[in-house]
Motif scaffolding. Structure first.
Motif, PDB file in Angstrom:
ATOM      1  N   ILE A 111       0.837  -1.192   0.000  1.00  0.00           N
ATOM      2  CA  ILE A 111       0.000   0.000   0.000  1.00  0.00           C
ATOM      3  C   ILE A 111       0.876   1.247   0.000  1.00  0.00           C
ATOM      4  O   ILE A 111       1.925   1.311   0.662  1.00  0.00           O
ATOM      5  CB  ILE A 111      -0.967   0.009   1.209  1.00  0.00           C
ATOM      6  N   VAL A 134      -2.893   0.110  -4.128  1.00  0.00           N
ATOM      7  CA  VAL A 134      -2.650  -1.200  -3.533  1.00  0.00           C
ATOM      8  C   VAL A 134      -2.081  -2.133  -4.591  1.00  0.00           C
ATOM      9  O   VAL A 134      -2.578  -2.182  -5.722  1.00  0.00           O
ATOM     10  CB  VAL A 134      -3.959  -1.789  -2.954  1.00  0.00           C
ATOM     11  N   VAL A 389      -9.077  -2.124   3.853  1.00  0.00           N
ATOM     12  CA  VAL A 389      -8.014  -1.128   3.746  1.00  0.00           C
ATOM     13  C   VAL A 389      -8.368  -0.033   4.738  1.00  0.00           C
ATOM     14  O   VAL A 389      -9.469   0.530   4.664  1.00  0.00           O
ATOM     15  CB  VAL A 389      -7.906  -0.577   2.317  1.00  0.00           C
TER      16      VAL A 389
END
Length: 399
Positions: A111, A134, A389
């Motif tokens: 990330i 990502v 996330v």
């Protein structure tokens, strides 16, 4: 209850972390701490022009597209997190769409964000968009072998829809007269965006380099396994509409006798550098090294978003923790995510180590600078069904 000194010494000798009972989000002092290594034994060799001729040829065959073009055509919807992460300092986050959350052949790993790329200027917008990026790797079956890698660009700006788009990572091949490309087969365990350059961890070698300003549009309509040049005007990419060609390589070397395993990387904008760490086991692993892991800092060339042709590390650490999937550093502070322990470890040379309860299946970490709001740590989860996330306030994990 106090612990006898002889037991503490034995635990440290075995690399065991001795801590008090842990309440989620509360720091517990860890008995073992990182120790300094000779940073001079770790070097990088950078080549940013390796694929220049082939990339020029590809650009003459395929339409160039910008990040803004790609996001204007984003075709997946991100959604709210439904899991209870139970993380103190939780700030915000999202899940991918149901198909990506439940996909057993594609796995999110690294990330980074447009805040890494451009800092806090213009609200962290790159080409007009504030973005979370990502990295993923793809298997040929749910329990199969790795076959390719991709990135996902996710809009993170109320001005734009809650959309994201997938872009295939490719390596240029062929000739200047007949350029083509092939899949990039790496685990993509870490990724860092700095300026226009995207650095992707390549476990046994170092990093692969891509240029976010040089994406290309490909043909769709082929079969799912078609890749590269079909004829002078048709290029397929497993039905991805966009590809990001590799532009260069960052090759690691060491005189330590044990090569670095580039499992995860992160950008430190405060001390312009990339930090990396290794996923290793204390014992019993067959696919990963069985030894203590290391973390190493490699500085960028002064004032640039590139490495010099040759770079020597400025900091190196031997770590007491194992199964590390994530690392971050900022202002001489370090964070390490252990998926094995489900802990986030924090360390500074002055204050020593602390540990915090963390998510299961945690992956890479990215530090998010902010001039108006608290700084954040962004991270993500890999497990099928739980592709969250998320961001937490950095100050909640600061010893």
């Amino acid at each position: 209850m106090s612990i006898p000194a002889r037991l503490l010494r034995a635990a440290v000798a075995l690399g065991v972390t001795v801590s008090a009972a842990l309440v989620a989000g509360s720091p517990a002092q860890a008995a073992a701490a990182p120790t300094a290594l000779n940073a001079g034994q770790f070097t990088l060799s950078a080549n940013y022009t390796k694929y220049n001729a082939l990339n020029t040829a590809l650009a003459s065959k395929l339409p160039a597209v910008t990040v803004s073009d790609v996001m204007d055509n984003a075709n997946h919807d991100r959604q709210a997190i439904t899991d209870s992460l139970n993380l103190p300092g939780y700030s915000t986050g999202f899940q991918f769409d149901d198909t990506d959350v439940g996909d057993c052949k594609n796995f999110p790993q690294g990330i980074t964000t447009s805040r890494d790329a451009v800092g806090t200027a213009n609200s962290g917008n790159y080409d007009g968009h504030q973005l979370i990026l990502v990295s993923w790797y793809t298997k040929d079956a749910c329990d199969g072998d790795s076959t390719r890698s991709r990135i996902t660009l996710v809009d993170w700006d109320a001005t734009y829809p809650n959309k994201y788009r997938k872009i295939l990572l490719v390596e240029p091949t062929g000739t200047a007269a007949a350029p083509s490309f092939k899949d990039v087969v790496v685990h993509a365990g870490g990724v860092s965006w700095y300026g226009d350059y995207l650095y992707v961890a390549d476990t046994g070698h170092g990093m692969r380099v891509f240029n976010m300003a040089k994406m290309l549009q490909t043909s769709t309509g082929g079969t799912a396994d078609q890749i590269g040049r079909q004829n002078d005007t048709t290029y397929y990419a497993h039905n991805y509409a966009y590809v990001l060609p590799q532009v260069g390589t960052i090759t690691a070397a060491t005189t330590s006798g044990t090569s670095l395993a580039w499992s995860s990387i992160s950008l430190d904008r405060a001390d312009p550098s990339i930090v990396m760490t290794e996923y290793t086991c204390s014992s019993g692993c067959t696919s990963y090294p069985n030894r203590a892991p290391r973390a190493v800092r490699f500085p960028f060339a002064s004032g640039l978003t590139t490495f010099a042709a040759s770079t020597t590390a400025t900091e190196a650490l031997q770590l007491p923790w194992y199964k590390l999937n994530g690392v971050a550093s900022h202002n001489s502070r370090w964070w390490f995510n252990s998926s094995g322990d489900k802990k986030l470890y924090y360390w500074t040379p002055a204050a020593g180590p602390s540990s915090y309860a963390w998510v299961s299946g945690g992956e890479s970490i990215s530090y998010w600078e902010d001039t108006d709001e608290p700084d954040l740590l962004w991270s993500l989860q890999e497990p099928v069904g739980h592709r969250n996330v998320f961001a937490v306030n950095q100050a909640s994990y600061d010893g």
